[in-house]
Write an enzyme that holds these catalytic residues in place. Sequence first.
Site, PDB file in Angstrom:
ATOM      1  CG  ASP A   1      24.026   6.955 -13.289  1.00 45.56           C
ATOM      2  OD1 ASP A   1      24.689   7.991 -13.093  1.00 45.56           O
ATOM      3  OD2 ASP A   1      23.109   6.573 -12.532  1.00 45.56           O
TER       4      ASP A   1
ATOM      5  CD  GLU B   1      28.513   7.968 -11.582  1.00 45.31           C
ATOM      6  OE1 GLU B   1      28.522   9.006 -10.919  1.00 45.31           O
ATOM      7  OE2 GLU B   1      27.461   7.406 -11.955  1.00 45.31           O
TER       8      GLU B   1
END
Length: 535
Positions: free
Chosen positions: A194, A236
């Site tokens: 993330d 990401e």
Amino acid sequence: MQEKWWHNAVVYQVYPKSFMDSNGDGVGDLPGITSKLDYLAKLGITAIWLSPVYDSPMDDNGYDIADYQAIAAIFGTMEDMDQLIAEAKKRDIRIIMDLVVNHTSDEHAWFVEACENTDSPERDYYIWRDEPNDLDSIFSGSAWEYDEKSGQYYLHFFSKKQPDLNWENEKLRQKIYEMMNFWIDKGIGGFRMDVIDMIGKIPDEKVVNNGPMLHPYLKEMNQATFGDKDLLTVGETWGATPEIAKFYSDPKGQELSMVFQFEHIGLQYQEGQPKWHYQKELNIAKLKEIFNKWQTELGVEDGWNSLFWNNHDLPRIVSIWGNDQEYREKSAKAFAILLHLMRGTPYIYQGEEIGMTNYPFETLDQVEDIESLNYAREALEKGVPIEEIMDSIRVIGRDNARTPMQWDESKNAGFSTGQPWLAVNPNYEMINVQEALANPDSIFYTYQKLVQIRKENSWLVRADFELLDTADKVFAYIRKDGDRRFLVVANLSNEEQDLTVEGKVKSVLIENTAAKEVLEKQVLAPWDAFCVELL
């Protein structure tokens, strides 16, 4: 380049809270996921990316982690997690964990200790300043929050309950690597990382993404954890270009397997505006340009890309860029066919394979998403009409992806026997898994066929990509390797489009229409899409 299993993989993202509830509390859970593994095996996927299931106060739906080595009670137990990994493995499906190490929850033991004792080692696990600068949180407002007890401000680029970690602290980094190895030892198949491009931040210089230490940190992480193991790792990386993506994913760099880049997703927003100022219409010429750039500039030897339209943060592709009314099935198939035959690892988000749509939100009390609610509060304070706010949330809000999975036409779409945590889309009686599996012409079987085509044509990993010059609303390309050539065509509009392509059809691989044997001077009906092998 050495070919890895993930070059030919297809990954399915599960948002646990909304996938399947096994105990009637209205919240999806790990036993619920395990109970649906046969369905996912039927689809043919290689791996499941599991959004966070760690212990969390759920301020941001699990992306605020209080304990990385415990399971949130709403999702089940560590035994349930072990069973999911084991049962998935029996079906040749790997579990990819969501790794959130840019920040923790403010309820994590490290942050609690950091606030209690300013002399503790944990204090330096976070970023503290006597005075804030003007950095903004991605979730609205200042990125700094005052802590009365110590008289200092801590940094949080997301909600104030998500304090950012200080990656400059070596002891913290070692703690993170120990935690990653805990999960690797459990037999997981990799990590989705993330907002990983934020860990090298330098707040005093207002450097948020792609800081100078980002790549050294990732290389150190690689060598301390997954580097010598056959795992899929995906970062990401919102601001990545093909050149930046190479830093992450070139095998020689020893960092990650691949990136999630979002340049195509940026076309959902008006340039230079916050996401809530959405684009009314897809710029197809720009979409072609972006995909062509990524397909040709990020070569198989020096990096790898992910292919996706949807995730837990994005609106449903069939609603924002397709036609979720008259041409729902056809436009959903068109986007699938267009994407899945490109170079990269495709990701399917839960419900995408049955053509789930955005939710018809009418009032703010139907909204759960913290980002949407923060936007609404700020917009109302500025005098933005509520109708305008609701329009933005309906089109672009994150809850669109988070409504419960639609399994059948029974109450709550078969997701739960209790009251679901977020309302089920009212169209579930028409759009559901049971209906899709019973219809051989459904969107589901288009996705299943695309997964199969990739498995049977491993040459697509290395094949060249050539964008064809076509009408503006038509996206067509050729994948070529030696004598083999696949032609992929999609009409991304509600109107007929003319198409002329040179070449003769050897065989039809997949179509959402009756593909023509003759390619010269044909008329594509709205949302026609197909892949054919050329002679």
